[in-house]
Write a protein that holds these residues in place. Structure first.
Motif, short mmCIF file in Angstrom:
data_model
loop_
_atom_site.label_atom_id
_atom_site.label_comp_id
_atom_site.label_asym_id
_atom_site.label_seq_id
_atom_site.Cartn_x
_atom_site.Cartn_y
_atom_site.Cartn_z
N ALA A 181 6.59 -46.40 -97.23
CA ALA A 181 5.25 -46.39 -97.44
C ALA A 181 4.89 -47.57 -96.23
O ALA A 181 3.46 -46.82 -95.61
N PHE A 182 5.26 -47.54 -95.51
CA PHE A 182 4.64 -48.54 -94.49
C PHE A 182 4.87 -48.02 -92.68
O PHE A 182 4.63 -48.48 -92.05
N GLU A 183 5.32 -47.00 -92.77
CA GLU A 183 5.98 -46.01 -91.84
C GLU A 183 6.77 -46.22 -90.60
O GLU A 183 6.67 -46.71 -89.74
N GLY A 184 7.56 -46.77 -91.40
CA GLY A 184 8.84 -47.58 -90.46
C GLY A 184 8.64 -48.96 -90.34
O GLY A 184 9.13 -49.39 -89.25
N PHE A 185 7.49 -49.40 -90.75
CA PHE A 185 6.74 -51.35 -90.24
C PHE A 185 6.54 -51.00 -88.71
O PHE A 185 7.31 -51.74 -87.49
N ASP A 186 6.17 -49.27 -88.14
CA ASP A 186 5.27 -49.53 -87.23
C ASP A 186 4.01 -50.13 -86.94
O ASP A 186 3.03 -50.16 -87.68
N PRO A 187 3.85 -51.39 -86.61
CA PRO A 187 3.31 -52.07 -86.04
C PRO A 187 1.57 -51.66 -85.69
O PRO A 187 0.28 -51.86 -85.73
N ALA A 188 1.80 -51.18 -84.38
CA ALA A 188 0.50 -49.94 -83.84
C ALA A 188 -0.01 -49.16 -84.59
O ALA A 188 -1.29 -49.43 -84.94
#
Length: 190
Positions: A60-67
Motif C-alpha cells: 500500500a505504501f509503495e515499498g515505503f519509498d519516502p520520495a
C-alpha cells in the motif's frame, strides 16, 4: 537454560520476528524509516497486528519509498482509508506522508539515528522483562528532536520500541539466546 524474551509467546510469526529481526542492528536509512512508521501505526494496538499486515503495508505504501510518499495528497489518503489490508487510521496515514517529507530533509537518516547512540547499539543486561523500561531519557530526547523536525506518531515509548526493534539498543534479556548474537553485531557494516 536459555529462554526467549517473554513477550514472544508461542505465536510462530512473533517467534520468527524475535529470532531473526528484533534487536538486529538496522543500518539502512529507508528500512529504519519504514520501521519507525510501522511502530507509529502500532500505537494503541499489538505489534503482532502490524506484523501480520506488514506486507500489505509495504504494498500500500509503495515499498515505503519516502520520495514517493512525500508527494501524496488527499486522494492517496482516501485510497489508503479504503484498504482493508492495513490499519485505516487517517491520522497515522497523514503522519506517514508528513514523516516522509521530514525524512527527506535529513541528509543521512541512518547516521542521524545512530548518532543518538554513539554509532553502536547500547547494550543492556536485563534478566527480567519487568525490568525493561517502556521509554528512557534518551528516547524522550530523540522523540522531541524527531517532532522538532516535523515527525508525527513518534512519542518516547514508540521511539524506544523502535530503537529496540532496530537494534539501536539490545534489550534481549541476558537469558535469551539472541542476546549474545545481537551484541556481536555491535559494529556497523563496512
Amino acid at each position: 537454560m536459555s529462554e526467549r524474551c517473554g513477550w514472544t509467546g508461542l505465536e510462530p510469526i512473533y517467534v520468527d520476528y524475535h529470532d531473526t529481526e528484533w534487536g538486529v542492528p538496522e543500518w539502512d536509512s529507508r528500512a529504519l524509516w519504514e520501521k519507525l512508521i510501522l511502530d507509529g501505526f502500532q500505537a494503541g494496538l499489538s505489534w503482532i497486528t502490524i506484523l501480520k499486515k506488514r506486507e500489505n503495508f509495504r504494498a500500500a505504501f509503495e515499498g515505503f519509498d519516502p520520495a514517493t510518499i512525500a508527494t501524496w495528497g488527499e486522494d492517496d489518503v482516501q485510497r489508503l482509508l479504503q484498504n482493508e489490508g492495513i490499519i485505516r487510521h487517517r491520522g497515522k496515514i497523514q503522519a506517514t506522508i508528513t514523516n516522509a517529507q521530514a525524512y527527506l530533509k535529513i541528509d543521512d537518516f541512518s547516521a542521524y539515528c545512530w548518532g543518538w547512540v554513539g554509532g553502536a547499539p547500547l547494550q543492556t543486561n536485563f534478566t527480567k522483562q519487568a525490568d525493561v523500561p517502556p521509554s528512557t531519557d534518551l528516547s524522550l530526547a530523540f522523540s522531541k528532536d524527531l517532532k522538532k523536525r516535523g515527525f508525527k506518531f513518534c512519542g518516547p515509548t514508540i521511539v524506544y520500541a523502535w530503537m529496540e526493534a532496530c537494534g539501536l539498543v539490545n534489550d534481549h534479556l541476558t537469558t535469551c539466546p539472541q542476546h549474545a548474537p545481537c551484541k556481536a553485531l555491535a559494529s556497523p557494516p563496512l
